[in-house]
Design a protein around this motif. Structure first.
Motif, PDB file in Angstrom:
ATOM      1  N   VAL A 167     -14.067  -7.179   6.744  1.00 18.37           N
ATOM      2  CA  VAL A 167     -13.433  -5.778   7.030  1.00 18.37           C
ATOM      3  C   VAL A 167     -12.513  -5.714   8.016  1.00 18.37           C
ATOM      4  N   PHE A 168     -11.065  -5.307   7.742  1.00 16.01           N
ATOM      5  CA  PHE A 168     -10.020  -5.273   8.903  1.00 16.01           C
ATOM      6  C   PHE A 168      -9.827  -3.924   9.078  1.00 16.01           C
ATOM      7  N   THR A 169      -9.385  -3.766  10.424  1.00 16.75           N
ATOM      8  CA  THR A 169      -8.822  -2.255  10.821  1.00 16.75           C
ATOM      9  C   THR A 169      -7.498  -2.228  10.737  1.00 16.75           C
ATOM     10  N   PRO A 170      -6.827  -1.108  10.635  1.00 23.54           N
ATOM     11  CA  PRO A 170      -5.171  -1.043  10.358  1.00 23.54           C
ATOM     12  C   PRO A 170      -4.865  -1.774  11.629  1.00 23.54           C
ATOM     13  N   LYS A 171      -5.222  -1.879  12.633  1.00 20.43           N
ATOM     14  CA  LYS A 171      -4.540  -2.527  13.835  1.00 20.43           C
ATOM     15  C   LYS A 171      -4.401  -4.196  13.474  1.00 20.43           C
ATOM     16  N   GLU A 172      -5.282  -4.771  12.727  1.00 19.44           N
ATOM     17  CA  GLU A 172      -5.377  -6.009  12.032  1.00 19.44           C
ATOM     18  C   GLU A 172      -4.400  -6.350  11.044  1.00 19.44           C
ATOM     19  N   TYR A 173      -4.374  -5.454  10.235  1.00 15.96           N
ATOM     20  CA  TYR A 173      -3.450  -5.784   8.995  1.00 15.96           C
ATOM     21  C   TYR A 173      -2.090  -5.132   9.021  1.00 15.96           C
ATOM     22  N   LEU A 174      -1.798  -4.036  10.019  1.00 13.09           N
ATOM     23  CA  LEU A 174      -0.517  -3.592   9.914  1.00 13.09           C
ATOM     24  C   LEU A 174       0.450  -4.220  11.020  1.00 13.09           C
ATOM     25  N   LYS A 175       1.878  -3.902  10.854  1.00 11.95           N
ATOM     26  CA  LYS A 175       2.712  -4.574  11.868  1.00 11.95           C
ATOM     27  C   LYS A 175       2.615  -3.641  12.843  1.00 11.95           C
ATOM     28  N   PRO A 176       3.111  -4.222  13.904  1.00 13.46           N
ATOM     29  CA  PRO A 176       3.238  -3.275  15.381  1.00 13.46           C
ATOM     30  C   PRO A 176       3.952  -2.239  15.178  1.00 13.46           C
ATOM     31  N   ASP A 177       5.093  -2.064  14.576  1.00 17.51           N
ATOM     32  CA  ASP A 177       5.837  -0.707  14.390  1.00 17.51           C
ATOM     33  C   ASP A 177       4.973   0.331  13.644  1.00 17.51           C
ATOM     34  N   ASP A 178       4.499  -0.225  12.543  1.00 15.79           N
ATOM     35  CA  ASP A 178       3.912   0.732  11.457  1.00 15.79           C
ATOM     36  C   ASP A 178       2.408   1.398  12.573  1.00 15.79           C
ATOM     37  N   PHE A 179       1.771   0.474  13.143  1.00 21.31           N
ATOM     38  CA  PHE A 179       0.693   0.781  13.704  1.00 21.31           C
ATOM     39  C   PHE A 179       0.930   2.038  14.866  1.00 21.31           C
ATOM     40  N   LYS A 180       2.157   1.502  15.618  1.00 12.74           N
ATOM     41  CA  LYS A 180       2.626   2.542  16.758  1.00 12.74           C
ATOM     42  C   LYS A 180       2.988   3.857  16.205  1.00 12.74           C
ATOM     43  N   LEU A 181       3.267   4.032  14.935  1.00 15.60           N
ATOM     44  CA  LEU A 181       3.677   5.453  14.279  1.00 15.60           C
ATOM     45  C   LEU A 181       2.336   6.402  14.168  1.00 15.60           C
ATOM     46  N   GLY A 182       1.236   5.569  13.851  1.00 14.01           N
ATOM     47  CA  GLY A 182       0.001   6.299  14.037  1.00 14.01           C
ATOM     48  C   GLY A 182      -0.285   7.044  12.876  1.00 14.01           C
ATOM     49  N   ARG A 183       0.442   7.127  11.777  1.00 13.46           N
ATOM     50  CA  ARG A 183       0.312   8.037  10.728  1.00 13.46           C
ATOM     51  C   ARG A 183       0.863   6.986   9.477  1.00 13.46           C
ATOM     52  N   PHE A 184       0.378   7.506   8.365  1.00 10.10           N
ATOM     53  CA  PHE A 184       0.921   7.067   7.183  1.00 10.10           C
ATOM     54  C   PHE A 184       1.696   8.125   6.266  1.00 10.10           C
ATOM     55  N   ASN A 185       2.962   8.066   6.507  1.00 14.21           N
ATOM     56  CA  ASN A 185       3.886   9.039   6.001  1.00 14.21           C
ATOM     57  C   ASN A 185       3.720   9.209   4.309  1.00 14.21           C
ATOM     58  N   LEU A 223       0.887  -1.112   0.004  1.00  7.78           N
ATOM     59  CA  LEU A 223       0.102  -0.157  -0.055  1.00  7.78           C
ATOM     60  C   LEU A 223       0.921   1.251   0.041  1.00  7.78           C
ATOM     61  N   LYS A 224       0.569   2.307  -0.721  1.00  8.57           N
ATOM     62  CA  LYS A 224       1.433   3.548  -0.988  1.00  8.57           C
ATOM     63  C   LYS A 224       0.414   4.682  -0.823  1.00  8.57           C
ATOM     64  N   ASN A 225       0.968   5.590  -0.143  1.00 11.28           N
ATOM     65  CA  ASN A 225       0.282   6.877   0.116  1.00 11.28           C
ATOM     66  C   ASN A 225       0.949   8.024  -1.002  1.00 11.28           C
ATOM     67  N   HIS A 226       0.207   8.404  -1.929  1.00 12.19           N
ATOM     68  CA  HIS A 226       0.872   9.174  -2.938  1.00 12.19           C
ATOM     69  C   HIS A 226       0.751  10.846  -2.366  1.00 12.19           C
ATOM     70  N   ALA A 227       0.055  11.079  -1.459  1.00  9.12           N
ATOM     71  CA  ALA A 227       0.054  12.460  -1.031  1.00  9.12           C
ATOM     72  C   ALA A 227       1.290  13.168  -0.502  1.00  9.12           C
ATOM     73  N   GLN A 228       1.460  14.403  -0.718  1.00  7.12           N
ATOM     74  CA  GLN A 228       2.479  15.064   0.019  1.00  7.12           C
ATOM     75  C   GLN A 228       2.367  15.477   1.434  1.00  7.12           C
ATOM     76  N   TYR A 229       1.480  14.799   2.085  1.00  4.33           N
ATOM     77  CA  TYR A 229       1.347  15.032   3.525  1.00  4.33           C
ATOM     78  C   TYR A 229       0.977  13.766   4.218  1.00  4.33           C
ATOM     79  N   ALA A 230       1.110  13.620   5.253  1.00  2.00           N
ATOM     80  CA  ALA A 230       0.564  12.177   6.137  1.00  2.00           C
ATOM     81  C   ALA A 230      -0.773  12.180   6.200  1.00  2.00           C
ATOM     82  N   GLN A 231      -1.041  10.872   6.153  1.00  2.72           N
ATOM     83  CA  GLN A 231      -2.613  10.497   6.341  1.00  2.72           C
ATOM     84  C   GLN A 231      -2.894   9.468   7.384  1.00  2.72           C
ATOM     85  N   ALA A 232      -3.987   9.165   7.537  1.00  2.57           N
ATOM     86  CA  ALA A 232      -4.584   8.057   8.533  1.00  2.57           C
ATOM     87  C   ALA A 232      -4.507   6.981   7.685  1.00  2.57           C
TER      88      ALA A 232
END
Length: 348
Positions: free
Chosen positions: A302-320, A273-282
């Motif tokens: 349906v899966f929440t971000p906590k269920e499909y993300l790795k712990p480090d990515d979810f702990k960051l809290g944003r999609f850079n 999954l890739k964020n193409h925006a110039q700012y961070a998103q949820a």
């Protein structure tokens, strides 16, 4: 058969036959005076011819049989008689001739008027009843009748239209005095102007703070340096600054669904999954749909971000911004044999 009839109006004789008599029940119209009459009622008997041809009457003494032709009337005789009766009933009666006595009285009055031409009184109607003449006044041995002249009629006066009332002025002297008094009152209280200016500034600040609060997410995305200040401000007000949620900027770069060896009921989902925006998103929500060979839906979850993300990515809290996230999940499909799948990302 031919008959001879005579017009009762102009005494003109005509020849008629049976067809003409039968057309209007015997009614005919004279060709000379246009008079309508019944022909059988005015038949003329034929005269006996003399014994000798030499004794024939002169041409001037023959019966006056005219060359005019008779005409059959083109109207209803009964209707014409009814109209003539109504016209005679509605016609005004002719004035009767005055009797002999009134004529003699008129002649006498006319003779007296001619004798007394110097009199100023009008003659009047000779047929009216004579009015009693007023008694003349006596002055010694001489009597004199005075006549009072009638007052002359006054000419009609022209109608006088009243002038329209003037409209009241829009501004009067009293209004000008009140405005001057209000201006002097404002000049005498300068502190009032300061209070009004302060209230205006406070209103503008309140409006600006309200606009910042409503658009805090967009401001933090466009100006990342303002996020710490906005978060501190929201912390004091009991709110938070959420991350932007522009799903059109998030796309799946790669995905794969495979069965796990030695585990027939387990399937493994891998995606990038890739964020193409110039700012961070949820991080968005993920919907996984398993389909059979006929593209019919077998399982949807349906899966929440906590269920499909790795712990480090979810702990960051944003999609850079401009970053990718690797996703790997194992799902228990049971006895369902899936032949296809689809991934759908969305924000609640």
């Amino acid at each position: 058969m031919t008959y001879t009839t005579q017009c009762p109006n102009c005494q003109t004789r005509f020849k008629v036959n049976d067809s003409q008599l039968a057309a209007a029940n015997g009614l005919v119209r004279c060709g000379r005076c246009s008079h309508v009459f019944r022909a059988p009622d005015h038949f003329v008997a034929a005269q006996a011819a003399p014994a000798a041809m030499s004794a024939a009457p002169a041409p001037a003494e023959r019966d006056p049989i005219d060359d005019f032709e008779l005409e059959v009337p083109d109207f209803d005789p009964q209707a014409q008689q009814a109209e003539e009766a109504v016209a005679e009933a509605e016609a005004p009666a002719e004035p009767e001739a005055p009797p002999q006595q009134e004529l003699e009285a008129f002649q006498r009055a006319l003779a007296e008027a001619m004798q007394n031409r110097h009199a100023t009184a009008p003659i009047g109607n000779p047929f009216d009843e004579p009015a009693a003449a007023p008694e003349p006044e006596v002055f010694g041995s001489r009597r004199r009748a005075e006549t009072t002249p009638e007052p002359a009629a006054e000419p009609p006066r022209p109608a006088v239209r009243p002038l329209p009332e003037p409209e009241p002025p829009l501004f009067t002297d009293a209004d000008a005095e009140q405005e001057d008094e209000a201006r002097r009152h404002r000049r005498s209280a300068p502190w009032l102007n300061g209070v009004l200016a302060a209230l205006g500034v406070l209103g503008l600040l309140f409006l600006a703070a309200q606009l910042v609060y409503i658009n805090r997410t967009r401001i933090a995305a466009e100006v990342p340096e303002s996020r710490p200040a906005l978060e501190r401000l929201c912390q004091s007000l009991g709110c938070e600054v959420p991350w932007p949620t522009d799903i059109s900027r998030i796309r799946t770069e790669w995905s794969e669904l495979a069965f796990v060896p030695d585990y027939p009921n387990l399937i493994q989902l891998s995606a990038t999954l890739k964020n193409h925006a110039q700012y961070a998103q949820a991080y968005p929500m993920l919907e996984v749909t398993l389909k059979d060979s006929d593209d019919q839906v077998l399982i949807r979850k349906v899966f929440t971000p906590k269920e499909y993300l790795k712990p480090d990515d979810f702990k960051l809290g944003r999609f850079n911004p401009n970053s990718e996230s690797r996703i790997t999940m194992r799902l228990d499909a049971g006895k369902v044999h899936a032949m296809g799948y689809s991934l759908y990302w969305f924000y609640p």
